[in-house]
Design an enzyme around this catalytic site. Structure first.
Site, mmCIF file in Angstrom:
data_model
loop_
_atom_site.group_PDB
_atom_site.id
_atom_site.type_symbol
_atom_site.label_atom_id
_atom_site.label_comp_id
_atom_site.label_asym_id
_atom_site.label_seq_id
_atom_site.Cartn_x
_atom_site.Cartn_y
_atom_site.Cartn_z
ATOM 1 C CD GLU A 62 -2.532 1.471 2.550
ATOM 2 O OE1 GLU A 62 -3.736 1.795 2.545
ATOM 3 O OE2 GLU A 62 -1.854 1.365 3.600
ATOM 4 C CD1 TRP A 84 -6.119 0.775 -0.094
ATOM 5 C CD2 TRP A 84 -7.742 2.303 -0.222
ATOM 6 N NE1 TRP A 84 -5.696 1.885 0.603
ATOM 7 C CE2 TRP A 84 -6.679 2.833 0.540
ATOM 8 C CE3 TRP A 84 -8.874 3.092 -0.437
ATOM 9 C CZ2 TRP A 84 -6.705 4.103 1.091
ATOM 10 C CZ3 TRP A 84 -8.917 4.366 0.108
ATOM 11 C CH2 TRP A 84 -7.842 4.856 0.870
ATOM 12 C CE1 TYR A 148 -4.417 9.417 3.204
ATOM 13 C CE2 TYR A 148 -5.573 7.563 2.220
ATOM 14 C CZ TYR A 148 -5.406 8.447 3.262
ATOM 15 O OH TYR A 148 -6.214 8.365 4.361
ATOM 16 N NE ARG A 180 10.511 27.047 12.640
ATOM 17 C CZ ARG A 180 11.561 27.848 12.840
ATOM 18 N NH1 ARG A 180 12.637 27.364 13.450
ATOM 19 N NH2 ARG A 180 11.546 29.106 12.450
ATOM 20 N NE ARG A 181 8.723 28.033 5.783
ATOM 21 C CZ ARG A 181 8.923 29.190 5.150
ATOM 22 N NH1 ARG A 181 9.145 29.193 3.827
ATOM 23 N NH2 ARG A 181 8.901 30.334 5.816
ATOM 24 C CB CYS A 200 -8.106 8.408 7.676
ATOM 25 S SG CYS A 200 -9.737 7.795 7.240
ATOM 26 N NE ARG A 220 -10.619 12.555 7.248
ATOM 27 C CZ ARG A 220 -11.657 11.721 7.357
ATOM 28 N NH1 ARG A 220 -12.419 11.736 8.430
ATOM 29 N NH2 ARG A 220 -11.923 10.854 6.393
ATOM 30 C CB SER A 221 -11.084 9.663 10.821
ATOM 31 O OG SER A 221 -11.906 8.536 11.091
ATOM 32 C CB ALA A 222 -7.303 7.127 14.461
ATOM 33 C CG ASP A 223 -10.784 1.154 12.179
ATOM 34 O OD1 ASP A 223 -10.769 0.648 13.318
ATOM 35 O OD2 ASP A 223 -11.163 0.537 11.166
ATOM 36 C CG ASN A 231 -3.180 4.423 9.768
ATOM 37 O OD1 ASN A 231 -4.187 4.483 10.471
ATOM 38 N ND2 ASN A 231 -3.239 4.292 8.455
ATOM 39 C CG HIS A 261 -13.218 5.842 15.473
ATOM 40 N ND1 HIS A 261 -12.705 6.954 14.834
ATOM 41 C CD2 HIS A 261 -13.344 4.893 14.510
ATOM 42 C CE1 HIS A 261 -12.543 6.686 13.553
ATOM 43 N NE2 HIS A 261 -12.905 5.445 13.331
ATOM 44 C CB ALA A 317 -16.883 0.533 9.271
#
Length: 318
Positions: A62, A84, A148, A180-181, A200, A220-223, A231, A261, A317
């Site tokens: 992946e 996927w 991505y 810092r970029r 995510c 932002r969203s973590a299964d 990840n 979550h 899900a």
């Protein structure tokens, strides 16, 4: 040993103990907390969880898919990677061209209806065969939109120019390590409507100090049960690859999450995992003859000493 994995298991316990019960887009339901951070010292070993088997081959293929800038699942299927499939499959069954059995809400129905699950698996095999063998079908239904890989490698600007964020961040690390970029963003508001799933893991930043490369991811969203172990390993592998190319050692992977979550149908699996002891982390070996991350293939990775507990299956899900 296992400090990072203990942090992961502590997060699982924190969510089960303190999480808020919430509805979600998939109608599955979650227990959720907002704002959490874990740290993994990559010098301690490669952070592939040992309290359940995490398939490194799927993680690596992946990541290579992202690095190539690819957005079509054909490459993944060619490498026997099915993670996927459901999002592309959903595009097909919701199209006017699909003439098969009703697949509405398949993600939930396959969990409670064994007969429907058989029908679903038959349709999924037809779908995968078409992706692999039919170029027109693959182009139409295998592509997940501007996900991505597209954002990492070909971010389109308002001036119709293209930015290769990944290449630029590697050049920046090499030539201006104190910057810092060193940032790559997958969250492109203009392209969200064209994505099968809005990203995510939305943004990651690199940091160079004492000859070591560290990476921080904002997700932002973590299964937490299914997705987060992937990840962790994926961004650890990316950090290893970029450190290898830029002549640095590896430092830390810092994983910062927004909505962390556990799905309501993963609770028992999480409890099973939490009862297991943490084992020694494996070591990652890279092909020393390859320098650029854009040249790596699956055969260029070797994982030594991975002895995890058995796999724990759970539904995804969609």
């Amino acid at each position: 040993m296992g400090r990072g994995e203990k942090a992961y298991l502590d997060l699982c316990n924190h969510i089960l103990t303190n999480g808020t019960k919430r509805d979600d887009r998939t109608d599955t339901g979650t227990y959720s907390v907002f704002g959490h951070q874990m740290r993994f010292n990559l010098e301690d070993g490669f952070p592939l969880l040992t309290t359940k088997r995490v398939p490194f081959r799927l993680v690596a293929s992946e990541l290579l898919w992202f690095i190539k800038g690819d957005t079509n699942i054909r490459y993944l299927l060619e490498n026997n990677n099915n993670i996927w499939n459901e999002w592309a499959f959903k595009n097909w069954i919701e199209s006017d061209e699909y003439k098969g059995p009703n697949m509405d809400d398949f993600g939930n129905r396959i969990q409670v209806d064994p007969e429907f699950n058989k029908i679903y698996e038959e349709q999924m095999e037809i779908f995968k065969k078409n992706i692999l063998e039919d170029d027109v079908f693959a182009e139409k239904y295998g592509d997940l939109g501007s996900v991505y890989g597209k954002q990492w490698r070909a971010w389109k600007t308002s001036q119709n120019e293209v930015i290769d964020q990944l290449k630029e961040v590697i050049d920046s690390i090499r030539h201006n390590p104190n910057s810092r970029r060193h940032i790559v963003s997958a969250w492109n508001p203009e392209d969200i409507p064209t994505m099968a799933l809005p990203p995510c893991h939305t943004l990651f930043q690199f940091y160079v100090a004492d000859g070591k490369l560290s990476c921080q991811l904002y997700q932002r969203s973590a299964d937490v049960f299914l997705g987060v172990p992937f990840n962790i390993a994926s961004y650890a592998l990316l950090t290893h690859l970029i450190a290898h190319e830029t002549g640095l050692k590896v430092g830390e992977f810092v994983h910062t999450m927004g909505d962390a979550h556990i799905y309501s149908n993963h609770i028992e699996q999480v409890k099973t995992q939490m009862e297991r002891d943490i084992r020694q982390l494996p070591q990652l070996l890279l092909n020393e003859n390859k320098r650029s991350i854009f040249d790596f293939e699956l055969t260029d990775f070797e994982l030594k000493g991975y002895d995890p507990h058995p796999t724990i299956k759970a539904p995804i899900a969609v």
